[in-house]
Design an enzyme around this catalytic site. Sequence first.
Site, short mmCIF file in Angstrom:
data_model
loop_
_atom_site.label_atom_id
_atom_site.label_comp_id
_atom_site.label_asym_id
_atom_site.label_seq_id
_atom_site.Cartn_x
_atom_site.Cartn_y
_atom_site.Cartn_z
N ASP A 265 6.07 -4.56 -27.48
CA ASP A 265 7.16 -3.82 -28.11
C ASP A 265 7.14 -2.49 -27.38
O ASP A 265 6.25 -1.66 -27.59
CB ASP A 265 6.91 -3.62 -29.60
N HIS A 266 8.09 -2.30 -26.49
CA HIS A 266 7.94 -1.17 -25.56
C HIS A 266 7.98 0.18 -26.28
O HIS A 266 7.54 1.18 -25.72
CB HIS A 266 8.96 -1.24 -24.41
N HIS B 160 11.24 -3.06 -33.13
CA HIS B 160 11.01 -1.63 -32.92
C HIS B 160 10.96 -0.83 -34.23
O HIS B 160 10.05 -0.03 -34.45
CB HIS B 160 12.12 -1.01 -32.06
#
Length: 482
Positions: free
Chosen positions: A171-172, A234
């Site tokens: 999950d950047h 996110h």
Amino acid sequence: MPHQILLLFGATGDLAQRMLLPSLFGLDSDGLLPDGLTILGTARSTLDDTGFRAEAQSALNKYVDADRLKPELVERFLARLHYVPVDSTRPGDFAALADKVRELGRLSAIFLSTAPSLFEPTIAGLDATGLAGDGVRLALEKPLGHDLASSREINDAVAAVFPEDRTFRIDHYLGKETVQNLLALRFGNLLFEPLWNSTGIDHVQITVSETVGLEGRVGFYEGTGALRDMVQNHMLQLLALVAMEPPAEFAATAIRDEKVKVLRSLRRIDRETAASCTVIGQYGAGAVSGKAVPGYVDELEKPSETETFVAIKAHIDNWRWKGVPFYLRTGKRLPSRQSEITIQFKDVPHSMFAKRGAILQPNTLIIRLQPEENIRLLLMAKQPGLDRDGIRLREVPLDLGHNALADGRRRIAYERLLLDLLAGDPTLFVRRDEVEAQWEWIDAIRDGWTANGMTPRRYGAGSWGPSAAIALTERDGVSWHD
Ligand code: NAP
């Protein structure tokens, strides 16, 4: 010791070109990649090493600041790159990949930057050719499924070959400096934690707004929608970091244990409550930044009930967060691009300044992840003066700008994540039980929408979503922080 190899599937794709290759170049330029690391790219396109290096060079030219592209650094980076074509749906293609890996060194990590529909055949191909063993780590990009059942299916297929401790779900947002700074702020200071609960905090807002519309993601976005595209991953990760109990150490198990507890404590929004706790919207024609833009269905060129906006009033049913709403909001074609967490503290119990005409604002902590990374605490302070007409207090910001702390350039979130992947540190990656808790909560909401016949309300592009989203908070006497 043979050289380490990072194997990159989807090496010709958008994410690789825009983020992954520039991130790897950034790390290499700073001398942070392991000595001799080889990056082996693969996709269906019939390229050889030279062709792939040419593609990578144009990606760097496009996505990296020109002043960082020193010829000797670019040359050194490109020399790390190799390529072998593989169609992941053709098991026979993996033999050539295995040969190339053996020729180049020792496989250390694999990054799947392809559509999730390719995960299962890719993993099967890796397994069949002996490329999944010996401590090899696997990184996966979102989306991990479209509901709990499909997510479990992907996770099962992965788990059959890669044990959980070698599975790195990306999950950047977790690679963002400010997200990690949220942990520093909460757990590296005494100031906040005693107030970080229902005694001190009135509510929390999390907004992830985009100005763009479909932007060529038609195939993916239609049928996915804002809830699954943004909230499931996110936004719930941000919520978990804001709400979790203090972990015992900055380590994978300690942090992920605390996050998953929060995710499991989210109050279910279901058939009974979906209509009162959520608002969904879809943008119609309008104007963003002064430019006329078409509506979603016009871009799509067919009717659609996909939500491009969602607002949610969530609750965490535990001791710390009793009665504190978490308002989440995300959408496309909104007036500005921002990702922001707002912590709204409560009013002081009594204002001793009231009779002297001063109005107090409750403290606000704003953690901004996009477009710029910044943490800002709004405090009341006295306006200088002799106070002959009453005391004047003013809300003033205490800024913890990224620039004040950074000793170098701002890094892409993927730089941190790629480095952690190579080092085998899963702290900033998402564990299976987290993803599944996230999906469970999301599935109940979607079921609630279906059961209540809820369809997206239209909102004009360039507005902050349907007016019902404003009513969702105003009913509680709260305004969205725009
Ligand atoms: P993309 O531009 O469509 O790239 C897909 C890549 O997969 C290409 O390199 C393509 O190359 C390769 N590919 C397609 N079919 C293949 C097959 N049968 N066998 C082997 N390779 C195949 O997609 P992307 O935007 O880079 O996204 C990659 C993944 O990351 C997706 O899961 C996406 O949801 C996720 N993601 C992307 C972003 C983003 O900003 N782009 C952000 C978050 C998550 P060939 O056509 O040469 O085979």
